[in-house]
Write a protein that holds these residues in place. Structure first.
Motif, PDB file in Angstrom:
ATOM      1  N   GLY B 305      -2.812  -1.307   2.940  1.00  0.00           N
ATOM      2  CA  GLY B 305      -1.512  -1.441   2.295  1.00  0.00           C
ATOM      3  C   GLY B 305      -0.324  -1.035   3.137  1.00  0.00           C
ATOM      4  N   LEU B 306       0.449  -0.122   2.615  1.00  0.00           N
ATOM      5  CA  LEU B 306       1.619   0.405   3.316  1.00  0.00           C
ATOM      6  C   LEU B 306       1.362   1.899   3.552  1.00  0.00           C
ATOM      7  N   PRO B 307       0.684   2.212   4.646  1.00  0.00           N
ATOM      8  CA  PRO B 307       0.231   3.602   4.804  1.00  0.00           C
ATOM      9  C   PRO B 307       1.356   4.625   4.937  1.00  0.00           C
ATOM     10  N   THR B 308       2.539   4.193   5.341  1.00  0.00           N
ATOM     11  CA  THR B 308       3.614   5.174   5.525  1.00  0.00           C
ATOM     12  C   THR B 308       4.726   5.000   4.493  1.00  0.00           C
ATOM     13  N   LYS B 309       4.391   4.296   3.415  1.00  0.00           N
ATOM     14  CA  LYS B 309       5.427   4.036   2.405  1.00  0.00           C
ATOM     15  C   LYS B 309       5.039   4.614   1.040  1.00  0.00           C
ATOM     16  N   ASN B 310       6.048   4.697   0.220  1.00  0.00           N
ATOM     17  CA  ASN B 310       5.876   5.357  -1.072  1.00  0.00           C
ATOM     18  C   ASN B 310       5.340   4.406  -2.144  1.00  0.00           C
TER      19      ASN B 310
END
Lengths: 287, 576
Positions: B305-310
């Motif tokens: 997914g978006l590993p560094t996003k909320n």
């Protein structure tokens, strides 16, 4: 003074008559009795499969967990309470199939515990599929033409990974197995005893007789030196992994010796509440 | 004079953007300002745009500001990527090295030779210090505010390094003074000077675990959970505990169970993908009634997914995510302060109810640093729950097994630990009887399932929902996790406009506080559930657990970024 009797309970194993695992159970009980340990200070942690039931058949603290995870559970137990004798136990599918990753890392980590694998080259409880230690060409329910995968050799894998204590036993030699278990428990570090433990129901190839004909007992070789890793490796390859006795042993620091701040007193005995001043100090690191 | 200011520093990953933001934040936090900082970063080590947005305020703010007052840029990409956030009259202070250009609009650009001045001080690395100096000048602050931080940071490298850095800051101030000077419109109201803390949710969780007596943490690194492990790696050795980086999340979870079985307080921390791997073992913990604490710092899913996003999209997973049915407690703190206390609660609940306790946060809460009032250790109790007494153990006859799973009225049976005489018993994930022996008898099965599930039946944990705003609102906003501060800020604006809005924030997901929510929802004309996910998981859970309202809708954001207060304000205003 505890005796072998105190490690027995009245639970009837659900193993088939003639199963090699009975001898493994008896050997563990004898070893614990011989070592004069108290049942409450022993924890037997097992995985899933026929072999996994062993934790219920020994009168000690026991945990029968999930498939392939006996080793991380056992390591967690030992980390929390270093005073316990921790035995992890399971089968070849459990330990060298689903759990192989944990095995390699337990070897690297060298947490002081004894791992006893009942190796019958087959999956028994799921009724006869081939296992990681089944020989190439082995015909099982799911390999009617014979398995086309090479067999994993536990002793080779263990030595290559850098194990500090490696032994192999055979279910029909309870005296040797008992002695190996005692040595493994006494060894400070991670020890593996891989036991050839025939499945009399599903494995018609690797029978008691087959093992008797094929295994080499290293204890009968006067010149064998279990502290010589190159020799150990050579013997394991020479015998195609089919050797018994103490194969290799070395003393090296266990994980707990190297963890900064790890105390002599078991974690489970330590005071949990921090000193107020200490808490204030830690909190103020954020100021 | 401003009562709040938004400042952002941006550049390439690996350029020290984080540490620049941190130095600025800590300096102002120590002056008594409230700070909220949020990082934008990518899943790579070096290169790629990164920024740190910092909000400075005279009162507690737990949300990104809608706009930006000052942007510090180390490259043109930073300006291109962030200028749209600048407010009318906003300022860009950029390194003259790259000949910066600002887009059309009412922005002011100050081109400052960050790198050149830094090189004069000894090394281009210190361009960040020059930028801090330039920022301080604009805000009318002196270099003194950085002195102790620079000393903390660099003294082990020698006094000369400290002096060089302080010089770079001063030269930044001097350059700015001559080429723009103090900007009167950016002067902050003086802060109260009170001493407060500055920490992230993850750090607060680590401190909470330490304070609660957790001493074993097996874990596998994953963004955004790793800092919990890293914090405890620093602190456990001082209290005799151990942190172990395992081979995978399955090992982490099962090792934590092993330590718990042996009697230690143990935890692990992970994010979505790791949580998925742990599910089988979480079921084991439920079945064998092992207290264990799992931290799930949610990030953008599914898969990598978006590993560094909320994101807040693991609610279904934490609630329904193991096979079979087990009692499970799920806590969802919303601020760093709550993370500290909730983590301590998590260990007490785990021991009291003898079940897994999952504490969920989201990336914004886990990684954003915020100002926190001093924490009160007296509020933390350590309650190990029901443990067999010596008298109970003495009653166990020779050759008898301890009834670890004894049927009791509340479904909770006394625990014993290996090493305790008289406590020998067997533990298994197989259905078992009171002594832990496998038992497939139908009657026993029903009784054991009922016993385990009875532990949390028909109950709500204290403080499961917080409520703010008018009692009979036109719109009730419901949220969880990091949206707390964002919704509260929108609420303040409604109150300022005399609009009738309220805010209910869910702090416990399991047992689900349906009764309390129903009371709040029942008094509202409309309900809007605000979440950082695409399917409205919280709203669905509300319906699933019987929270009923005829006008209940979702307001969702799932682009990886946290909500801004203005977005919630505008959306909710549209509903009134």
């Amino acid at each position: 003074m505890a005796t072998v009797k105190e490690f027995r309970n009245n639970v009837r194993p659900n193993w088939c008559p003639g199963c090699g695992d009975f001898s493994v159970q008896a050997s563990i009980q004898r070893a614990l009795g011989n070592m004069d340990l108290e049942p409450e200070n022993v924890a037997v942690i097992s995985g899933i499969g026929c072999s996994g039931r062993i934790s219920g058949y020994i009168n000690s603290y026991g945990l029968h967990g999930v498939h392939g995870r006996a080793l991380p559970i056992a390591q967690g137990v030992k980390l929390a309470n270093r005073d316990l004798v921790v035995i992890a136990s399971g089968g070849d599918g459990d330990g060298f199939g689903i759990g192989l990753n944990h095995f390699m890392h337990a070897v690297r980590r060298n947490i002081d515990l004894t791992y006893i694998v009942m190796d019958n080259n087959i999956y028994g409880l799921t009724k006869g599929q081939h296992s990681p230690t089944s020989a190439f060409g082995f015909k099982a329910k799911n390999t009617p033409q014979g398995t086309i995968e090479n067999a994993l050799k536990p002793a080779q894998v263990a030595l290559s990974a850098g194990i500090s204590f490696l032994a192999q036993g055979f279910s029909s030699d309870v005296n040797q197995l008992t002695s190996l278990i005692e040595q493994a428990i006494q060894h400070r570090g991670f020890s593996l005893i891989n036991v050839f433990s025939p499945c009399v129901t599903y494995n018609k190839i690797n029978t008691y007789d087959w093992y008797r004909e094929n295994i080499v007992n290293l204890e009968q070789d006067e010149n064998y030196d279990s502290s010589n890793k190159a020799l150990a490796m050579q013997k394991v390859f020479e015998t195609n992994g089919l050797c018994t006795g103490l194969i290799y042993k070395e003393d090296r620091p266990v994980f707990q010796d190297l963890v900064p701040g790890y105390k002599e007193e078991a974690i489970t005995s330590q005071e949990l509440r921090l000193d107020d001043e200490y808490f204030a100090k830690v909190m103020n690191q954020f100021a | 004079m401003l009562d709040q200011l938004s400042w952002k520093v941006g550049g390439q990953q690996g350029e020290g953007i984080d540490s620049t933001g941190d130095t600025f934040s800590v300096a102002l936090n120590r002056r008594g300002y409230f700070i909220y900082s949020y990082r934008h970063f990518s899943s790579r080590i070096k290169g790629g745009h990164t920024n740190s947005k910092i909000r400075v305020s005279t009162k507690s703010r737990l949300a990104n500001s809608d706009q930006l007052d000052i942007l510090i840029a180390f490259d043109q990409e930073t300006i291109d990527f962030n200028a749209h956030e600048l407010r009318d009259g906003g300022v860009v202070i950029a390194d003259s090295k790259f000949n910066p250009k600002v887009p059309e609009g009412n922005y002011r650009l100050f081109s400052v030779p960050f790198t050149k001045i830094a090189e004069e001080c000894g090394s281009a690395i210190m361009k960040n210090m020059v930028a801090l100096g330039a920022s301080a000048c604009v805000l009318g602050l002196s270099s003194d505010i950085f002195a102790d931080i620079i000393s903390d940071k660099f003294l082990r490298k020698g006094q000369q390094v400290v002096d060089q850095n302080m010089k770079a800051i001063q030269l930044g101030i001097d350059y700015m003074t001559e080429n723009g000077g103090v900007l009167p419109e950016f002067q902050l109201v003086p802060a109260d000077g009170k001493k407060r803390l500055y920490m992230s949710g993850n750090e607060a969780i680590g401190l909470g675990a330490l304070a609660a007596g957790a001493r074993v943490m097996p874990a596998y690194p994953i963004t955004p959970a790793s800092d919990v492990m890293e914090y405890l790696i620093k602190h456990f050795p001082k209290v005799g505990g151990v942190v172990l980086q395992t081979e995978d999340e399955i090992a982490a979870m099962t090792m934590a169970i092993g330590s718990s079985f042996a009697g230690a307080r143990s935890l692990t921390a992970t994010s979505g993908p790791g949580l998925s791997l742990m599910m089988e073992a979480i079921g084991l913990a439920g079945m064998i009634e092992a207290p264990v604490v799992i931290i799930d710092t949610q990030r953008g899913g599914p898969s990598t997914g978006l590993p560094t996003k909320n994101e807040q999209s693991d609610l279904y997973a934490v609630l329904f995510g193991t096979h079979g049915e087990i009692p499970k407690i799920v806590l969802a703190p919303s601020t760093a302060e709550e993370c500290f206390y909730a983590t301590a609660d998590a260990f007490n609940y785990a021991d009291k109810y003898q079940c897994p306790v999952i504490l969920i946060t989201d990336l914004a809460l886990s990684l954003a640093n915020q100002t926190v009032e001093p924490l009160d250790y007296n509020k933390i109790s350590i309650d190990r729950g029901k443990i067999a007494t010596p008298e109970q153990l003495a009653e166990v006859g020779a050759g008898q097994l301890f009834k670890r799973y004894a049927f009791t009225e509340d479904g909770i049976s006394p625990r014993v630990f290996p090493g305790m005489k008289g406590g020998i018993h067997h533990v298994t994930g197989v259905e078992h009887n009171e002594t832990g022996r496998p038992d497939e008898n139908a009657q026993n099965r029903i009784k054991m399932m009922d016993k385990r599930l009875a532990k949390l039946n028909n109950m709500e944990l204290p403080n499961s929902v917080t409520y703010a705003g008018s009692e009979n609102p036109d719109v009730l906003i419901v949220g969880l996790g990091s949206t707390m501060g964002v919704i509260d800020e929108a609420l303040e604006r409604f109150q300022a406009e005399g609009l009738n809005v309220a805010h209910a924030h869910v702090k416990v997901i399991s047992p689900f506080p349906a009764k309390t929510l129903n009371q709040y929802v029942g008094k509202a004309k409309k309900v809007v559930v605000v979440e950082n996910n695409a399917t409205g998981q919280l709203l669905h859970l509300m319906k699933h657990f019987g929270v009923e309202h005829s006008a209940m809708t979702s307001y969702l954001r799932y682009d990886g970024n946290p909500f801004l207060p203005v977005q919630i304000f505008d959306h909710v205003k549209g509903l009134i």
